[in-house]
Motif scaffolding. Structure first.
Motif, PDB file in Angstrom:
ATOM      1  N   LEU A  50      43.841  30.753  20.058  1.00 34.18           N
ATOM      2  CA  LEU A  50      42.418  30.296  20.455  1.00 34.18           C
ATOM      3  C   LEU A  50      41.276  30.924  19.897  1.00 34.18           C
ATOM      4  O   LEU A  50      41.301  32.184  20.021  1.00 34.18           O
ATOM      5  CB  LEU A  50      42.352  30.118  21.944  1.00 34.18           C
ATOM      6  N   GLN A  51      40.390  30.328  19.402  1.00 31.35           N
ATOM      7  CA  GLN A  51      39.219  30.994  18.754  1.00 31.35           C
ATOM      8  C   GLN A  51      38.074  30.695  19.530  1.00 31.35           C
ATOM      9  O   GLN A  51      37.274  29.645  19.855  1.00 31.35           O
ATOM     10  CB  GLN A  51      38.706  30.348  17.354  1.00 31.35           C
ATOM     11  N   GLY A  52      37.589  31.684  20.524  1.00 28.27           N
ATOM     12  CA  GLY A  52      36.782  31.417  21.487  1.00 28.27           C
ATOM     13  C   GLY A  52      35.502  31.973  20.876  1.00 28.27           C
ATOM     14  O   GLY A  52      35.281  32.896  20.228  1.00 28.27           O
ATOM     15  N   GLN A  53      34.301  31.130  20.952  1.00 32.29           N
ATOM     16  CA  GLN A  53      32.683  31.513  20.770  1.00 32.29           C
ATOM     17  C   GLN A  53      32.483  32.878  21.268  1.00 32.29           C
ATOM     18  O   GLN A  53      31.887  33.772  20.567  1.00 32.29           O
ATOM     19  CB  GLN A  53      31.899  30.459  21.321  1.00 32.29           C
ATOM     20  N   VAL A  54      32.961  33.261  22.552  1.00 33.15           N
ATOM     21  CA  VAL A  54      32.769  34.480  23.103  1.00 33.15           C
ATOM     22  C   VAL A  54      34.079  34.657  23.850  1.00 33.15           C
ATOM     23  O   VAL A  54      34.524  33.850  24.649  1.00 33.15           O
ATOM     24  CB  VAL A  54      31.688  34.532  24.104  1.00 33.15           C
ATOM     25  N   VAL A  55      34.579  36.055  23.914  1.00 33.90           N
ATOM     26  CA  VAL A  55      35.884  36.364  24.510  1.00 33.90           C
ATOM     27  C   VAL A  55      35.430  37.576  25.319  1.00 33.90           C
ATOM     28  O   VAL A  55      34.798  38.522  25.271  1.00 33.90           O
ATOM     29  CB  VAL A  55      36.857  37.274  23.453  1.00 33.90           C
ATOM     30  N   ILE A  56      35.564  37.163  26.710  1.00 38.05           N
ATOM     31  CA  ILE A  56      35.188  38.239  27.857  1.00 38.05           C
ATOM     32  C   ILE A  56      36.321  38.712  28.575  1.00 38.05           C
ATOM     33  O   ILE A  56      37.417  37.757  28.939  1.00 38.05           O
ATOM     34  CB  ILE A  56      34.446  37.416  28.959  1.00 38.05           C
ATOM     35  N   TYR A  57      36.373  39.877  28.775  1.00 37.12           N
ATOM     36  CA  TYR A  57      37.431  40.649  29.609  1.00 37.12           C
ATOM     37  C   TYR A  57      36.829  41.118  30.998  1.00 37.12           C
ATOM     38  O   TYR A  57      35.961  42.061  30.842  1.00 37.12           O
ATOM     39  CB  TYR A  57      38.127  41.720  28.843  1.00 37.12           C
ATOM     40  N   ASP A  58      37.293  40.418  31.981  1.00 32.19           N
ATOM     41  CA  ASP A  58      36.548  41.044  33.287  1.00 32.19           C
ATOM     42  C   ASP A  58      37.866  41.793  34.108  1.00 32.19           C
ATOM     43  O   ASP A  58      38.950  41.414  34.632  1.00 32.19           O
ATOM     44  CB  ASP A  58      36.181  39.829  34.199  1.00 32.19           C
ATOM     45  N   CYS A  59      37.756  43.068  33.628  1.00 32.15           N
ATOM     46  CA  CYS A  59      38.776  44.273  34.386  1.00 32.15           C
ATOM     47  C   CYS A  59      38.297  44.396  35.721  1.00 32.15           C
ATOM     48  O   CYS A  59      37.642  45.508  36.013  1.00 32.15           O
ATOM     49  CB  CYS A  59      38.804  45.320  33.383  1.00 32.15           C
ATOM     50  N   MET A  60      38.966  43.535  36.766  1.00 32.85           N
ATOM     51  CA  MET A  60      38.479  44.014  38.131  1.00 32.85           C
ATOM     52  C   MET A  60      39.293  44.908  38.856  1.00 32.85           C
ATOM     53  O   MET A  60      38.871  45.716  39.768  1.00 32.85           O
ATOM     54  CB  MET A  60      38.699  42.596  38.900  1.00 32.85           C
ATOM     55  N   ASP A  61      40.471  45.310  38.169  1.00 30.03           N
ATOM     56  CA  ASP A  61      41.368  46.388  38.723  1.00 30.03           C
ATOM     57  C   ASP A  61      42.225  46.813  37.483  1.00 30.03           C
ATOM     58  O   ASP A  61      42.433  46.312  36.338  1.00 30.03           O
ATOM     59  CB  ASP A  61      42.260  45.702  39.723  1.00 30.03           C
ATOM     60  N   GLU A  62      42.664  48.032  37.693  1.00 26.02           N
ATOM     61  CA  GLU A  62      43.842  48.460  36.790  1.00 26.02           C
ATOM     62  C   GLU A  62      44.869  47.962  37.074  1.00 26.02           C
ATOM     63  O   GLU A  62      45.882  48.462  37.904  1.00 26.02           O
ATOM     64  CB  GLU A  62      43.706  50.026  36.875  1.00 26.02           C
ATOM     65  N   LEU A  63      45.293  46.740  36.627  1.00 23.26           N
ATOM     66  CA  LEU A  63      46.448  46.072  36.963  1.00 23.26           C
ATOM     67  C   LEU A  63      47.796  46.759  36.592  1.00 23.26           C
ATOM     68  O   LEU A  63      48.837  46.393  37.125  1.00 23.26           O
ATOM     69  CB  LEU A  63      46.444  44.686  36.327  1.00 23.26           C
ATOM     70  N   SER A  64      47.725  47.622  35.357  1.00 27.30           N
ATOM     71  CA  SER A  64      48.952  48.066  35.017  1.00 27.30           C
ATOM     72  C   SER A  64      49.497  49.363  36.178  1.00 27.30           C
ATOM     73  O   SER A  64      50.753  49.641  36.123  1.00 27.30           O
ATOM     74  CB  SER A  64      48.655  49.018  33.746  1.00 27.30           C
ATOM     75  N   ALA A  65      48.518  49.597  37.162  1.00 28.33           N
ATOM     76  CA  ALA A  65      48.983  50.431  38.072  1.00 28.33           C
ATOM     77  C   ALA A  65      49.621  49.716  39.131  1.00 28.33           C
ATOM     78  O   ALA A  65      50.012  50.544  40.376  1.00 28.33           O
ATOM     79  CB  ALA A  65      47.790  51.663  38.416  1.00 28.33           C
TER      80      ALA A  65
ATOM     81  N   ALA B 224      45.629  53.687  50.945  1.00 28.46           N
ATOM     82  CA  ALA B 224      46.193  54.589  50.357  1.00 28.46           C
ATOM     83  C   ALA B 224      45.600  55.066  49.299  1.00 28.46           C
ATOM     84  O   ALA B 224      45.096  54.489  48.368  1.00 28.46           O
ATOM     85  CB  ALA B 224      47.584  54.371  49.989  1.00 28.46           C
ATOM     86  N   ILE B 225      45.633  56.599  48.843  1.00 24.51           N
ATOM     87  CA  ILE B 225      45.078  57.033  47.722  1.00 24.51           C
ATOM     88  C   ILE B 225      46.234  57.433  46.775  1.00 24.51           C
ATOM     89  O   ILE B 225      47.031  58.104  47.018  1.00 24.51           O
ATOM     90  CB  ILE B 225      44.507  58.437  48.069  1.00 24.51           C
ATOM     91  N   ASN B 226      46.258  56.582  45.901  1.00 19.51           N
ATOM     92  CA  ASN B 226      47.336  56.355  44.799  1.00 19.51           C
ATOM     93  C   ASN B 226      46.748  55.958  43.566  1.00 19.51           C
ATOM     94  O   ASN B 226      45.894  55.544  43.428  1.00 19.51           O
ATOM     95  CB  ASN B 226      48.700  55.799  45.244  1.00 19.51           C
ATOM     96  N   GLU B 227      47.949  55.777  42.613  1.00 16.54           N
ATOM     97  CA  GLU B 227      47.531  55.061  41.394  1.00 16.54           C
ATOM     98  C   GLU B 227      46.805  53.596  41.411  1.00 16.54           C
ATOM     99  O   GLU B 227      45.931  53.406  40.677  1.00 16.54           O
ATOM    100  CB  GLU B 227      48.612  55.123  40.416  1.00 16.54           C
ATOM    101  N   SER B 228      47.331  52.836  42.218  1.00 16.58           N
ATOM    102  CA  SER B 228      46.992  51.701  42.514  1.00 16.58           C
ATOM    103  C   SER B 228      45.477  51.577  42.995  1.00 16.58           C
ATOM    104  O   SER B 228      44.886  50.283  43.128  1.00 16.58           O
ATOM    105  CB  SER B 228      47.845  50.796  43.233  1.00 16.58           C
ATOM    106  N   THR B 229      44.951  52.537  43.821  1.00 16.55           N
ATOM    107  CA  THR B 229      43.586  52.588  44.413  1.00 16.55           C
ATOM    108  C   THR B 229      42.590  53.431  43.510  1.00 16.55           C
ATOM    109  O   THR B 229      41.555  53.534  43.849  1.00 16.55           O
ATOM    110  CB  THR B 229      43.598  52.843  45.724  1.00 16.55           C
ATOM    111  N   ARG B 230      43.022  54.208  42.467  1.00 14.67           N
ATOM    112  CA  ARG B 230      42.235  54.930  41.818  1.00 14.67           C
ATOM    113  C   ARG B 230      40.996  54.403  41.317  1.00 14.67           C
ATOM    114  O   ARG B 230      39.994  54.994  41.418  1.00 14.67           O
ATOM    115  CB  ARG B 230      43.134  55.799  40.583  1.00 14.67           C
ATOM    116  N   PHE B 231      41.039  53.158  40.828  1.00 12.65           N
ATOM    117  CA  PHE B 231      39.788  52.462  40.296  1.00 12.65           C
ATOM    118  C   PHE B 231      39.252  51.298  41.080  1.00 12.65           C
ATOM    119  O   PHE B 231      38.419  50.669  40.369  1.00 12.65           O
ATOM    120  CB  PHE B 231      40.214  51.968  38.915  1.00 12.65           C
TER     121      PHE B 231
END
Length: 392
Positions: free
Chosen positions: A136-151, A297-304
């Motif tokens: 898809l060719q978007g006129q604007v491409v936005i990435y809203d990174c609300m969390d570090e999902l990879s963690a 908890a203080i871990n990788e999933s809560t780091r950001f």
């Protein structure tokens, strides 16, 4: 990505799509939002942002697929409000990964061909959606990174690679907090911190005399509360220790339990699991709490993470005790109404201090208002829109 053809019995039925009236074409841009969270799950950042942007764009909120036996592939639409439609892909069970990607691609292409004739803007909550939208060719491409999902627990192995691809395509990147912005700005020149905000008027209702919810009314005081998703970010041991050491305190937990075994949660007489509640109901519960808790908890999933509930609790006039989540420490530790504690002993001391603070007339609300000064979802979304329009 190579187009993958579905078997004949897996082709989407266009008659199902045309059953929804066509929207006016060309009047407003279409904003296609690709989400890993369901609209009806927990009312949080995606719902706040998209419901406001729907005033200026025709928002299509595409959820992840639901799989059912012998299901004919189709997009199930649900109109939430003027300008905002949720689309749910319904797919048959038994498809492999590539067939799922191909089915979503074809369903979405068919929908856009029938319903979109103007500008297309692409808004990604998850990089994994790039697998079926990279054409898809978007006129604007936005990435809203609300969390570090990879963690997060059960994150797809390809998440980091897909995020790199998305960052290379995105015109603008938003992050859910400052610590996440510090990480992503190293990978994108147009990244902006857009911390989750608050609807002050909504949660401010908790400062007024509200009818006590029936399932909370019989619970005694002091009453400590938490609302949110109970998952791998929730410090089970910390909550257990507090409850065991202070059996006179009542702990109210509101929210769905996901990605963890509910049997692992502590079952004590002074811990009350009330389950998920609608966003509209939360102020009535908050109004009955003496102190609000953020036992992450203080871990990788809560780091950001940048928890939305911090300003929501404060808008309700409730002091907060939190573990040392970085964005909470940096944003609220000096507010005088948010205490930071690393263990059960410190949590108990901080809760005692918060309970004493509540006895000082007007102090909590005055400090909370000062901490929230200038914050609103309306302002956050206006800032986002301005940055998007700069790219059109």
């Amino acid at each position: 990505m190579t187009q993958i053809q579905l078997e004949p019995d897996l082709q989407p039925h266009s008659s199902e799509l045309s059953a929804v009236p066509l929207q006016a074409i060309g009047l407003r841009p279409t904003l296609l939002c690709l989400s890993h969270l369901r609209w009806g799950f927990v009312y949080q950042r995606p719902q706040h942002v998209m419901s406001r942007l729907a005033k200026d764009y025709d928002v299509l909120f595409l959820e992840e697929p639901i799989f059912e036996p012998q299901q004919t592939p189709l997009l199930q639409p649900h109109v939430v409000s003027d300008g905002l439609t949720v689309l749910v892909p319904l797919l048959p069970t038994g498809l492999d990964e590539q067939q799922v990607i191909a089915a979503q691609r074809q369903l979405l292409d068919t929908w856009l061909a029938a319903h979109n004739g103007g500008e297309l803007l692409l808004w990604y909550w998850t990089p994994m959606s790039l697998a079926f939208t990279d054409h898809l060719q978007g006129q604007v491409v936005i990435y809203d990174c609300m969390d570090e999902l990879s963690a997060f627990k059960f994150a797809p192995p390809a998440m980091l690679e897909m995020e790199q691809r998305l960052l290379s395509r995105a015109d603008v990147v938003f992050t859910g907090g400052h610590s996440l912005w510090e990480a992503k700005r190293e990978h994108h020149a147009n990244a902006h911190a857009m911390p989750s905000s608050v609807d002050i008027a909504h949660f401010g209702q908790a400062r007024t005399a509200l009818t006590e919810p029936a399932d909370q009314a019989a619970i005694g005081h002091p009453r400590l509360g938490f609302f949110g998703v109970i998952d791998e970010r929730f410090d089970i041991q910390l909550v257990t220790d507090i409850a065991e050491q202070r059996p006179d305190w009542q702990i109210v937990l509101i929210g769905p339990v996901v990605k963890i075994d509910p049997e692992l949660l502590p079952r004590l007489a002074n811990i009350h699991y009330l389950g998920a509640r609608q966003y509209e109901q939360l102020p009535a519960y908050l109004a009955g709490w003496d102190v609000a808790l953020m036992p992450f908890a203080i871990n990788e999933s809560t780091r950001f993470i940048s928890p939305t509930k911090t300003p929501e609790y404060l808008a309700g006039g409730c002091p907060v005790v939190s573990t040392p989540v970085r964005d909470v420490v940096n944003g609220y530790a000096h507010s005088g109404v948010v205490s930071i504690a690393s263990n059960a002993a410190d949590f108990i001391s901080a809760i005692d201090a918060a309970l004493a603070l509540r006895k000082q007339s007007g102090v909590v609300t005055k400090r909370a208002d000062r901490a929230l000064d200038g914050m609103s979802w309306d302002k956050t979304c206006a800032d986002m829109k301005e940055l998007i329009e700069c790219q059109r």
